[in-house]
Design a protein around this motif. Sequence first.
Motif, PDB file in Angstrom:
ATOM      1  N   LEU A 191       1.096 -31.728  17.022  1.00  0.00           N
ATOM      2  CA  LEU A 191       0.633 -33.061  17.378  1.00  0.00           C
ATOM      3  C   LEU A 191       0.441 -33.915  16.126  1.00  0.00           C
ATOM      4  CD1 LEU A 191      -2.025 -32.354  20.176  1.00  0.00           C
ATOM      5  CD2 LEU A 191       0.430 -32.845  20.415  1.00  0.00           C
ATOM      6  N   GLN A 192       0.324 -35.213  16.342  1.00  0.00           N
ATOM      7  CA  GLN A 192       0.080 -36.126  15.230  1.00  0.00           C
ATOM      8  C   GLN A 192      -1.147 -35.675  14.426  1.00  0.00           C
ATOM      9  OE1 GLN A 192      -0.367 -39.775  17.426  1.00  0.00           O
ATOM     10  NE2 GLN A 192       1.814 -40.286  17.290  1.00  0.00           N
ATOM     11  N   GLN A 218      -9.429 -31.944  24.571  1.00  0.00           N
ATOM     12  CA  GLN A 218     -10.243 -31.113  25.472  1.00  0.00           C
ATOM     13  C   GLN A 218     -10.375 -31.768  26.836  1.00  0.00           C
ATOM     14  OE1 GLN A 218     -13.897 -29.245  24.263  1.00  0.00           O
ATOM     15  NE2 GLN A 218     -13.331 -29.265  22.094  1.00  0.00           N
ATOM     16  N   GLU A 219     -10.561 -33.075  26.847  1.00  0.00           N
ATOM     17  CA  GLU A 219     -10.724 -33.786  28.116  1.00  0.00           C
ATOM     18  C   GLU A 219      -9.447 -33.758  28.949  1.00  0.00           C
ATOM     19  OE1 GLU A 219     -12.017 -37.683  27.075  1.00  0.00           O
ATOM     20  OE2 GLU A 219     -13.992 -37.022  26.369  1.00  0.00           O
ATOM     21  N   ALA A 238       2.244 -35.404  24.802  1.00  0.00           N
ATOM     22  CA  ALA A 238       2.501 -33.966  24.872  1.00  0.00           C
ATOM     23  C   ALA A 238       1.906 -33.351  26.135  1.00  0.00           C
ATOM     24  CB  ALA A 238       1.944 -33.270  23.635  1.00  0.00           C
ATOM     25  N   ILE A 239       0.639 -33.651  26.407  1.00  0.00           N
ATOM     26  CA  ILE A 239      -0.033 -33.039  27.558  1.00  0.00           C
ATOM     27  C   ILE A 239       0.630 -33.472  28.866  1.00  0.00           C
ATOM     28  CG2 ILE A 239      -2.213 -32.750  28.777  1.00  0.00           C
ATOM     29  CD1 ILE A 239      -2.124 -31.510  25.943  1.00  0.00           C
ATOM     30  N   SER A 240       0.952 -34.752  28.972  1.00  0.00           N
ATOM     31  CA  SER A 240       1.602 -35.250  30.199  1.00  0.00           C
ATOM     32  C   SER A 240       2.965 -34.581  30.405  1.00  0.00           C
ATOM     33  CB  SER A 240       1.780 -36.769  30.120  1.00  0.00           C
ATOM     34  OG  SER A 240       0.523 -37.417  30.076  1.00  0.00           O
ATOM     35  N   ALA A 241       3.721 -34.453  29.319  1.00  0.00           N
ATOM     36  CA  ALA A 241       5.054 -33.844  29.425  1.00  0.00           C
ATOM     37  C   ALA A 241       4.957 -32.370  29.773  1.00  0.00           C
ATOM     38  CB  ALA A 241       5.809 -34.049  28.115  1.00  0.00           C
ATOM     39  N   LEU A 242       3.976 -31.686  29.211  1.00  0.00           N
ATOM     40  CA  LEU A 242       3.806 -30.267  29.519  1.00  0.00           C
ATOM     41  C   LEU A 242       3.464 -30.066  30.992  1.00  0.00           C
ATOM     42  CD1 LEU A 242       1.836 -29.247  26.308  1.00  0.00           C
ATOM     43  CD2 LEU A 242       4.042 -28.283  27.013  1.00  0.00           C
ATOM     44  N   ARG A 243       2.573 -30.884  31.506  1.00  0.00           N
ATOM     45  CA  ARG A 243       2.221 -30.779  32.927  1.00  0.00           C
ATOM     46  C   ARG A 243       3.428 -31.081  33.819  1.00  0.00           C
ATOM     47  NH1 ARG A 243      -2.947 -33.189  32.091  1.00  0.00           N
ATOM     48  NH2 ARG A 243      -4.559 -31.583  32.034  1.00  0.00           N
ATOM     49  N   ALA A 299       2.305 -37.550  19.999  1.00  0.00           N
ATOM     50  CA  ALA A 299       0.989 -38.045  20.405  1.00  0.00           C
ATOM     51  C   ALA A 299       0.381 -37.100  21.431  1.00  0.00           C
ATOM     52  CB  ALA A 299       1.121 -39.444  20.993  1.00  0.00           C
ATOM     53  N   PRO A 300      -0.949 -36.878  21.370  1.00  0.00           N
ATOM     54  CA  PRO A 300      -1.578 -35.922  22.302  1.00  0.00           C
ATOM     55  C   PRO A 300      -1.313 -36.226  23.772  1.00  0.00           C
ATOM     56  CG  PRO A 300      -3.089 -36.476  20.529  1.00  0.00           C
ATOM     57  CD  PRO A 300      -1.910 -37.382  20.375  1.00  0.00           C
ATOM     58  N   GLY A 301      -1.500 -37.472  24.170  1.00  0.00           N
ATOM     59  CA  GLY A 301      -1.297 -37.811  25.577  1.00  0.00           C
ATOM     60  C   GLY A 301       0.126 -37.585  26.030  1.00  0.00           C
TER      61      GLY A 301
END
Length: 265
Positions: free
Chosen positions: A145-146, A226-227, A178-183, A174-176
Amino acid sequence: MLDNPGSDRIKGVSRLNQKDARTESGLFLLDGPQGLKELSRRPGLAHEIFLTELAAERYFDELSTLESAGVEITLVSERVMAKLSQTTTPQGVVAVVSQIDTSLSEALATSPKLVVVLDQARDPGNAGTILRAADAAGADLVIFLQDSVDPYNPKLVRSTAGSILHVPFVRDVAPGEAISALRAAGLQVYATSASGESITTLRSSLTSPTAWVFGNEAHGVSDQVQEMADRLVALPIYGQAESLNLATAASVCLYASAFEQHSQD
């Protein structure tokens, strides 16, 4: 043989120890014999190999393969090798290699089942050891991540012991995103946290495709990440140690997933 560490040519190559030169050139330095062995299987990545005479004798077979593939082989003195390697005890081999990171969309198109996400991990030795552990555990992808360390940092590359050429990785995400793409790719996202639930309660869930998020060495996973995570997970401490080293904790988590995912093999 090149014997002058102050020559323009050697200065130019040694600049790849600096991030700006790597960014400009799209190259990085792969230090050590393990990297040489890996490149003999993927010679198209190598631009030039610098070796001492002793190393050239020791790794004759690998060099023959690379030379046959058209890779330039250059003998250098111990003084020049010290300039290129910048380690206390150079191993006599440094390769100039094309950068190999991929895009997040391309990496996730392969339907990964085990993914590492590094959130503001700054120590190159830890990050490289985690990438090596990811390789050993059969992980499919590592995401930097960044604000995490550059994956081409020379210390990080050495710490992977060649695994940097095995595991696909993505950088500066970017964190958002990455998380969105993983889901969207069907992975559950678990972030490590001392306040999370014990990993011992999660065995059945670890058979599912999982992305593990590991954080900064001092501060852990950021509040933002974490959120966004599906679960916060802790490793129980049974002895008197205050905590585990980041790379050690990552290895435990990755193998916990690997054991469950491969239990039916």
